[in-house]
Design a protein around this motif. Structure first.
Motif, short mmCIF file in Angstrom:
data_model
loop_
_atom_site.label_atom_id
_atom_site.label_comp_id
_atom_site.label_asym_id
_atom_site.label_seq_id
_atom_site.Cartn_x
_atom_site.Cartn_y
_atom_site.Cartn_z
N VAL A 210 -6.36 -62.93 -17.71
CA VAL A 210 -7.59 -63.67 -17.99
C VAL A 210 -7.35 -64.69 -19.10
CG1 VAL A 210 -9.97 -63.46 -18.82
CG2 VAL A 210 -9.02 -61.73 -17.27
N GLU A 211 -6.59 -64.27 -20.11
CA GLU A 211 -6.33 -65.13 -21.25
C GLU A 211 -5.22 -66.12 -20.90
OE1 GLU A 211 -7.80 -61.11 -22.37
OE2 GLU A 211 -6.03 -61.80 -21.28
N LYS A 212 -5.52 -67.40 -20.95
CA LYS A 212 -4.57 -68.43 -20.57
C LYS A 212 -3.67 -68.81 -21.76
CE LYS A 212 -6.60 -68.35 -16.64
NZ LYS A 212 -6.00 -67.50 -15.59
N GLN A 213 -2.51 -69.38 -21.41
CA GLN A 213 -1.55 -69.82 -22.42
C GLN A 213 -1.59 -71.35 -22.53
OE1 GLN A 213 0.41 -67.56 -24.26
NE2 GLN A 213 -0.98 -66.14 -23.23
N PHE A 214 -1.40 -71.84 -23.75
CA PHE A 214 -1.52 -73.28 -23.98
C PHE A 214 -0.39 -73.82 -24.84
CE2 PHE A 214 -5.75 -71.90 -22.93
CZ PHE A 214 -6.27 -72.95 -22.18
N GLU A 215 -0.13 -75.11 -24.59
CA GLU A 215 0.69 -75.90 -25.52
C GLU A 215 -0.28 -76.73 -26.35
OE1 GLU A 215 4.06 -79.48 -25.56
OE2 GLU A 215 3.29 -78.71 -23.66
N LEU A 216 -0.03 -76.79 -27.64
CA LEU A 216 -0.90 -77.54 -28.55
C LEU A 216 -0.13 -78.73 -29.13
CD1 LEU A 216 -2.51 -74.63 -30.61
CD2 LEU A 216 -3.29 -75.63 -28.46
N VAL A 217 -0.82 -79.84 -29.25
CA VAL A 217 -0.28 -81.01 -29.93
C VAL A 217 -1.20 -81.33 -31.09
CG1 VAL A 217 0.31 -83.45 -29.75
CG2 VAL A 217 0.78 -81.90 -27.83
N LEU A 218 -0.64 -81.45 -32.28
CA LEU A 218 -1.40 -81.80 -33.48
C LEU A 218 -0.87 -83.16 -33.95
CD1 LEU A 218 -0.48 -78.45 -33.88
CD2 LEU A 218 -2.53 -78.72 -35.27
N ASP A 219 -1.69 -84.17 -33.78
CA ASP A 219 -1.28 -85.53 -34.08
C ASP A 219 -2.06 -86.03 -35.29
OD1 ASP A 219 -0.31 -88.09 -34.04
OD2 ASP A 219 -1.38 -88.71 -32.23
N ASP A 220 -1.44 -85.87 -36.47
CA ASP A 220 -2.11 -86.24 -37.72
C ASP A 220 -3.53 -85.67 -37.77
OD1 ASP A 220 -0.10 -87.45 -39.07
OD2 ASP A 220 -0.71 -89.50 -38.66
N VAL A 221 -3.63 -84.37 -37.56
CA VAL A 221 -4.93 -83.69 -37.61
C VAL A 221 -5.38 -83.63 -39.08
CG1 VAL A 221 -6.11 -81.51 -37.25
CG2 VAL A 221 -4.53 -82.37 -35.53
N ARG A 222 -6.50 -84.24 -39.35
CA ARG A 222 -7.00 -84.29 -40.72
C ARG A 222 -7.85 -83.05 -41.01
NH1 ARG A 222 -6.95 -88.34 -44.18
NH2 ARG A 222 -6.36 -89.81 -42.53
N LEU A 223 -7.48 -82.34 -42.04
CA LEU A 223 -8.18 -81.10 -42.40
C LEU A 223 -8.65 -81.16 -43.84
CD1 LEU A 223 -5.62 -78.56 -40.87
CD2 LEU A 223 -7.83 -79.20 -39.89
N PRO A 224 -9.79 -80.54 -44.13
CA PRO A 224 -10.25 -80.48 -45.52
C PRO A 224 -9.38 -79.53 -46.34
CG PRO A 224 -11.68 -79.18 -44.12
CD PRO A 224 -10.72 -79.89 -43.20
N ALA A 225 -9.50 -79.60 -47.64
CA ALA A 225 -8.69 -78.76 -48.52
C ALA A 225 -8.91 -77.28 -48.22
CB ALA A 225 -9.01 -79.06 -49.97
N ASP A 226 -10.14 -76.92 -47.85
CA ASP A 226 -10.44 -75.50 -47.64
C ASP A 226 -10.00 -74.98 -46.28
OD1 ASP A 226 -12.31 -76.65 -46.00
OD2 ASP A 226 -14.07 -75.92 -47.10
N ALA A 227 -9.27 -75.80 -45.51
CA ALA A 227 -8.68 -75.30 -44.27
C ALA A 227 -7.46 -74.44 -44.54
CB ALA A 227 -8.28 -76.47 -43.36
N LEU A 228 -6.85 -74.61 -45.71
CA LEU A 228 -5.69 -73.80 -46.10
C LEU A 228 -6.15 -72.38 -46.41
CD1 LEU A 228 -2.64 -73.68 -47.00
CD2 LEU A 228 -3.49 -74.19 -49.31
N VAL A 229 -5.50 -71.40 -45.81
CA VAL A 229 -5.84 -70.00 -46.07
C VAL A 229 -4.92 -69.46 -47.16
CG1 VAL A 229 -6.01 -67.67 -45.11
CG2 VAL A 229 -6.62 -69.65 -43.72
N GLY A 230 -5.52 -68.98 -48.22
CA GLY A 230 -4.75 -68.33 -49.28
C GLY A 230 -4.04 -69.30 -50.20
N ASP A 231 -3.08 -68.76 -50.91
CA ASP A 231 -2.34 -69.51 -51.92
C ASP A 231 -1.24 -70.32 -51.27
OD1 ASP A 231 -0.80 -70.38 -54.03
OD2 ASP A 231 -1.05 -68.54 -55.18
N GLU A 232 -1.12 -71.56 -51.68
CA GLU A 232 -0.08 -72.43 -51.15
C GLU A 232 1.32 -71.87 -51.41
OE1 GLU A 232 1.07 -77.07 -51.71
OE2 GLU A 232 -0.91 -76.45 -52.41
N ASP A 233 1.45 -71.03 -52.44
CA ASP A 233 2.76 -70.51 -52.82
C ASP A 233 3.06 -69.12 -52.24
OD1 ASP A 233 3.51 -72.74 -54.40
OD2 ASP A 233 2.19 -72.02 -55.99
N ALA A 234 2.08 -68.52 -51.56
CA ALA A 234 2.29 -67.15 -51.06
C ALA A 234 3.18 -67.11 -49.82
CB ALA A 234 0.96 -66.48 -50.77
#
Length: 379
Positions: A199-223
């Motif tokens: 039922v669950e399909k598989q996908f290829e993803l393309v991210l072309d300069d996807v602009r994200l806000p600062a809070d899209a980052l999960v957790g600490d940048e250094d973790a």
């Protein structure tokens, strides 16, 4: 299968989930989202998420047994490996308060789903070769790269993407996790044509300069790796539970058939050539389940190192046991094992996946030989 080492509440949870799943027979190819939402209303989907955010307050131990029992009833939910186990765990452990409030209650009550993107066309099992990169752009981020074999992107509200950012001190790239909503500009998906009937399909993803806000980052940048493996160990435990459930389902169908199918005036299950391989399959599934329980308990106790070793072993053992159980089940039914009526033939491909994903058995053997046995690395 016996569960003598489990506390009474876990036995009760198994029984409740088994009864629920059996009363919702799976139709091949049908949309299973209504089943997902019903399971969520009963608290099964978010059983591992914190109570403060609408979850059950349990752990991967409880979530894995839910998935196992669904699989044993012939109605597993693949996205449980991804949405509550990987994404829910990572956000629970490392997300900001705002991220927890936004995502965890919705993941728990089934109103939202999250996918997980780590595999890349040229990286394979080598996560150090991931080329999806994120660079700071003002207060936000720009994410560029490709992912493959990402489950359920079409039904997910967002995908947790593993990218890499540059370490300001060393200049080296390190892993980081980003929440990318499905309708974000530049975030494209293409279905992969699979032989696998799921039922669950598989996908290829393309991210072309996807602009994200600062809070899209999960957790600490250094973790970095700590945050990544916080999600990958539960993924291995849940994959093991998925495989064990599938193996149990196939075995139960074969045992039922062997009891009733009569040739030469006796049920075929009375012949040792039929009975012994089924008994062996049962033993190997039970052993794999014990290792899966160990891995889940270690993870829930906060022992990430011990859980890493046990989760890899559990995934390996469960995949091997599942493949053998499915193969023997099909063989027990003979020609009937390949008919749509009995529903076992489609499990041949599905069982094979458990040897490959989310990490191949060869990479697990590399891990155990190097990390556990202390042998030199070959790569």
């Amino acid at each position: 299968m016996t569960t003598h080492i489990e506390p009474e509440e876990h036995k009760a949870l198994r029984a409740a989930v088994a009864s629920f799943a059996k009363n919702h027979p799976r139709t091949p190819g049908a949309d299973n989202r209504p089943f997902w939402q019903e399971a969520a209303k009963l608290g099964y989907i978010g059983v591992n998420l914190p109570e403060a955010y609408g979850g059950g307050g349990g752990g991967i131990t409880e979530l894995s047994l839910v998935l196992e029992e669904m699989g044993a009833a012939g109605n597993p939910l693949l996205m449980m490996i991804v949405s509550p186990a990987i994404c829910g765990t990572v956000i629970s452990r490392f997300g900001t308060e705002a991220q927890k409030r936004e995502w965890l209650p919705a993941l728990a009550d089934g109103s939202r789903l999250m996918a997980f993107g780590i595999t890349e066309p040229d990286a394979g099992s080598n996560s150090h070769r991931i080329t999806t990169t994120a660079r700071k752009d003002g207060v936000g981020w720009l994410l560029t790269g490709r992912k493959v074999f990402v489950s359920g992107v079409d039904i997910a509200d967002a995908t947790l993407i593993v990218g890499r950012t540059e370490d300001a001190r060393t200049g080296k790239l390190k892993p980081c996790l980003f929440i990318v909503p499905r309708d974000t500009a530049g975030f494209q998906r293409r279905p992969i044509d699979m032989e696998l009937n799921a039922v669950e399909k598989q996908f290829e993803l393309v991210l072309d300069d996807v602009r994200l806000p600062a809070d899209a980052l999960v957790g600490d940048e250094d973790a970095g790796l700590l945050q990544l493996f916080a999600g990958l160990n539960p993924e291995r435990v849940m994959t093991a539970a998925f495989a064990i459930g599938m193996g149990r389902h196939a075995l139960s169908r074969a045992v039922e058939y062997a009891r009733e199918r009569t040739v030469w005036n006796a049920p075929i299950g009375s012949h040792q050539a039929i009975a012994h391989p089924l008994a062996q399959a049962h033993i190997e599934l039970e052993l794999a389940r014990l290792m899966t329980q160990k891995a889940a308990h270690l993870y829930d106790a906060g022992d990430d190192t011990g859980a890493g070793e046990a989760a890899n072993m559990a995934k390996y053992a469960a995949a091997e046991a599942c493949v053998k159980a499915v193969d023997q089940a099909v063989h027990t039914l003979g020609g009937n094992g390949l008919t749509r009526e009995y529903g076992l033939a489609s499990l041949i491909t599905a069982a094979r996946v458990s040897r490959i994903a989310p990490v191949s058995r060869e990479m697990i053997l590399n891990y155990v030989s190097h990390q556990t046995l202390g042998l030199p690395k070959s790569y």
